[in-house]
Design an enzyme around this catalytic site. Structure first.
Site, PDB file in Angstrom:
ATOM      1  N   THR A  45       0.846  -1.187   0.000  1.00 36.84           N
ATOM      2  CA  THR A  45       0.000   0.000   0.000  1.00 36.84           C
ATOM      3  C   THR A  45       0.890   1.248   0.000  1.00 36.84           C
ATOM      4  OG1 THR A  45      -0.216  -0.109   2.396  1.00 36.84           O
ATOM      5  CG2 THR A  45      -1.948  -1.177   1.102  1.00 36.84           C
ATOM      6  N   THR A  47       1.570   4.418   1.593  1.00 34.23           N
ATOM      7  CA  THR A  47       2.404   4.930   2.685  1.00 34.23           C
ATOM      8  C   THR A  47       3.326   3.842   3.212  1.00 34.23           C
ATOM      9  OG1 THR A  47       0.715   6.551   3.279  1.00 34.23           O
ATOM     10  CG2 THR A  47       2.378   6.064   4.952  1.00 34.23           C
ATOM     11  N   CYS A  48       2.820   2.635   3.270  1.00 33.70           N
ATOM     12  CA  CYS A  48       3.622   1.512   3.773  1.00 33.70           C
ATOM     13  C   CYS A  48       4.821   1.231   2.875  1.00 33.70           C
ATOM     14  CB  CYS A  48       2.747   0.265   3.884  1.00 33.70           C
ATOM     15  SG  CYS A  48       1.255   0.514   4.877  1.00 33.70           S
ATOM     16  N   SER A  49       4.610   1.264   1.566  1.00 32.93           N
ATOM     17  CA  SER A  49       5.671   0.957   0.605  1.00 32.93           C
ATOM     18  C   SER A  49       6.572   2.143   0.277  1.00 32.93           C
ATOM     19  CB  SER A  49       5.065   0.450  -0.707  1.00 32.93           C
ATOM     20  OG  SER A  49       4.480  -0.810  -0.512  1.00 32.93           O
ATOM     21  N   LEU A  53       8.081   1.226   5.560  1.00 32.37           N
ATOM     22  CA  LEU A  53       9.089   0.172   5.449  1.00 32.37           C
ATOM     23  C   LEU A  53      10.432   0.728   4.978  1.00 32.37           C
ATOM     24  CD1 LEU A  53      10.027  -2.760   5.619  1.00 32.37           C
ATOM     25  CD2 LEU A  53       8.947  -3.146   3.377  1.00 32.37           C
TER      26      LEU A  53
END
Length: 157
Positions: A45, A47-49, A53
């Site tokens: 997703t 913001t996560c990618s 992370l």
């Protein structure tokens, strides 16, 4: 919701490694060591990618230099997705752990229902765990991304 000073609930997480599917207990992951665990709403997703992370990957050496034995990324995804996401992000420094059925996330009280978007997901958070006890907990408010960032966690170590 779990609080600082509490022991993590006894729930397993899975990880797909080159040796195959691994099921990890709390004892294996947390006993006798100090770790950083951060959770994201979903692998791959935005913001996560694009931020969450990658920031932990970029700061992993500095975080580990503060006495952290391991950095764990958890999401309510299956182990195959978590492995593929970790590989796509070159996240060799991070253990990509799957909470496939959301049982770990629910036991922490950090689950949220996203409805038709994805069902049960994790709230975005980070925590410091020392010998299976939460010593730092940084939970994001909805649609925010500040307290669980790698930089923020590093400052608290």
């Amino acid at each position: 919701m779990i609080e600082q000073g509490q022991t993590l609930p006894a729930v397993t997480l899975t990880q797909l490694t080159d040796e195959g599917m691994q099921t990890h207990t709390n004892a294996e992951l947390f006993n006798g060591k100090k770790v950083v665990l951060f959770a994201v709403p979903g692998a791959f997703t935005p913001t996560c990618s694009n931020a969450h992370l990658p920031e932990f990957i970029n700061l992993s050496d500095k975080i580990k230099a503060k006495g952290i034995a391991a950095i764990y990324c958890v999401s309510v995804n299956d182990a195959f997705v978590m492995k593929a996401w970790g590989e796509s992000q070159n996240a060799q420094q991070i253990d990509m752990l799957a909470d496939g059925d959301g049982s770990f996330t629910k036991a922490l009280g950090l689950d949220k229902d996203t409805g038709s978007f994805g069902g049960t997901r994790s709230t975005r958070y980070a925590m410091v765990v020392d010998d299976n006890v939460v010593t730092g907990l940084f939970v994001e408010k909805d649609k925010e991304f500040s307290v669980s960032r790698a930089e923020s966690v590093l400052e608290k170590l």
